[in-house]
Design a protein around this motif. Sequence first.
Motif, PDB file in Angstrom:
ATOM      1  N   ASP A   1       0.825  -1.162   0.066  1.00 15.28           N
ATOM      2  CA  ASP A   1      -0.040  -0.178  -0.034  1.00 15.28           C
ATOM      3  C   ASP A   1       1.008   1.162   0.007  1.00 15.28           C
TER       4      ASP A   1
ATOM      5  N   THR B   1      -4.618   5.458  -0.847  1.00 21.01           N
ATOM      6  CA  THR B   1      -5.794   6.051   0.012  1.00 21.01           C
ATOM      7  C   THR B   1      -6.362   4.818   0.841  1.00 21.01           C
ATOM      8  N   VAL B   2      -5.980   3.777   1.095  1.00 18.45           N
ATOM      9  CA  VAL B   2      -6.507   2.647   1.804  1.00 18.45           C
ATOM     10  C   VAL B   2      -6.020   3.016   3.218  1.00 18.45           C
ATOM     11  N   THR B   3      -6.884   2.678   4.244  1.00 16.96           N
ATOM     12  CA  THR B   3      -6.722   3.030   5.612  1.00 16.96           C
ATOM     13  C   THR B   3      -6.020   1.532   6.162  1.00 16.96           C
ATOM     14  N   THR B   4      -4.758   1.704   6.190  1.00 17.88           N
ATOM     15  CA  THR B   4      -3.931   0.498   6.428  1.00 17.88           C
ATOM     16  C   THR B   4      -2.643   1.171   6.754  1.00 17.88           C
ATOM     17  N   SER B   5      -1.615   0.292   6.922  1.00 24.80           N
ATOM     18  CA  SER B   5      -0.242   0.581   7.164  1.00 24.80           C
ATOM     19  C   SER B   5       0.423   0.642   5.740  1.00 24.80           C
ATOM     20  N   HIS B   6       1.446   1.504   5.624  1.00 24.70           N
ATOM     21  CA  HIS B   6       2.076   1.864   4.200  1.00 24.70           C
ATOM     22  C   HIS B   6       3.495   1.547   4.301  1.00 24.70           C
TER      23      HIS B   6
ATOM     24  N   TYR C   1      -1.911   2.847  11.298  1.00 23.68           N
ATOM     25  CA  TYR C   1      -2.688   2.816  10.141  1.00 23.68           C
ATOM     26  C   TYR C   1      -3.251   4.030  10.176  1.00 23.68           C
ATOM     27  N   PHE C   2      -3.255   4.505   8.696  1.00 26.47           N
ATOM     28  CA  PHE C   2      -3.826   5.486   8.266  1.00 26.47           C
ATOM     29  C   PHE C   2      -4.259   5.733   6.811  1.00 26.47           C
ATOM     30  N   ALA C   3      -4.901   6.634   6.278  1.00 27.10           N
ATOM     31  CA  ALA C   3      -5.330   6.697   4.902  1.00 27.10           C
ATOM     32  C   ALA C   3      -4.600   7.771   4.226  1.00 27.10           C
TER      33      ALA C   3
ATOM     34  N   SER D   1       2.184   8.477  10.246  1.00 25.02           N
ATOM     35  CA  SER D   1       1.311   9.615  10.348  1.00 25.02           C
ATOM     36  C   SER D   1       1.655  10.388  11.644  1.00 25.02           C
TER      37      SER D   1
ATOM     38  N   ASN E   1      -2.989   9.833   0.503  1.00 24.67           N
ATOM     39  CA  ASN E   1      -3.823  10.294  -0.586  1.00 24.67           C
ATOM     40  C   ASN E   1      -3.035  10.196  -1.781  1.00 24.67           C
TER      41      ASN E   1
END
Length: 240
Positions: free
Chosen positions: A77, A101-106, A211-213, A201, A215
């Motif tokens: 992600d 844009t997925v609400t998860t870990s990146h 976890y966050f979304a 974040s 953009n």
Amino acid sequence: MNLVKPDSVTTTGSITRSTTGTYVDSAGVIQTAAINAVRINHDPTTKEFLGILIENASTNLLTYSDQFDNAAWTKSDVLVIANSILAPNGSISADKLLANTVTTSHYLYRQAVLNQGVTYVFSIYAKAQESSLISLWRSTTGGAFSDNRGVTFNILNGTIHGVTGDCFPVIEPAGNGWYRCSILFTPDLTNSATFGVANSSLSNTGGYVDYFAGNNNDGVWIWGAQLEVASTPTSYIPTV
């Protein structure tokens, strides 16, 4: 007694080094010295003369050290925009790591086999853009970031944002807004471990991957990942 550092140095002897090696020149830029060439090192931010660089031999255990778009780095992600801005070596080879844009870990990650009781250091160069936090972590279970042990760094002001588990962090300025972030650790088992870089974040108050979304735009710059058997990061060792 006060020590006076010269502005330059002239060498008449010789050294033996079987590989090329990097150092920081008087402009604060990472350069590559030829085999057996003397390395005259400087502080990357103050440009202060530091003398001849002499360090123990080391090996970067991670391939594609500054090519995060390569398939060797597993992406979760995140998007990687390759070769976007000037890296600490003065070339346009730094990549942008940004969250979708997925609400998860990146994050992106690699795996390596570690030996019990051996001290390792995992480091990377990072620079803030729209985001100012980056996490470095390792997992002893080999998958994603379960059993997370890591550190979140603020790469806007050069501070430690949070620590989780038995990782010992260091952040050092590397010039032009760059920082070299590292975590030191000694595995208690011989196993395959995961090493990751995450776009974090401000809600992250520890050293974990939160976890966050995103953009598809906001992110950080990264360059020069290195995993080595050492107590501190050695000069950057590029790999392909």
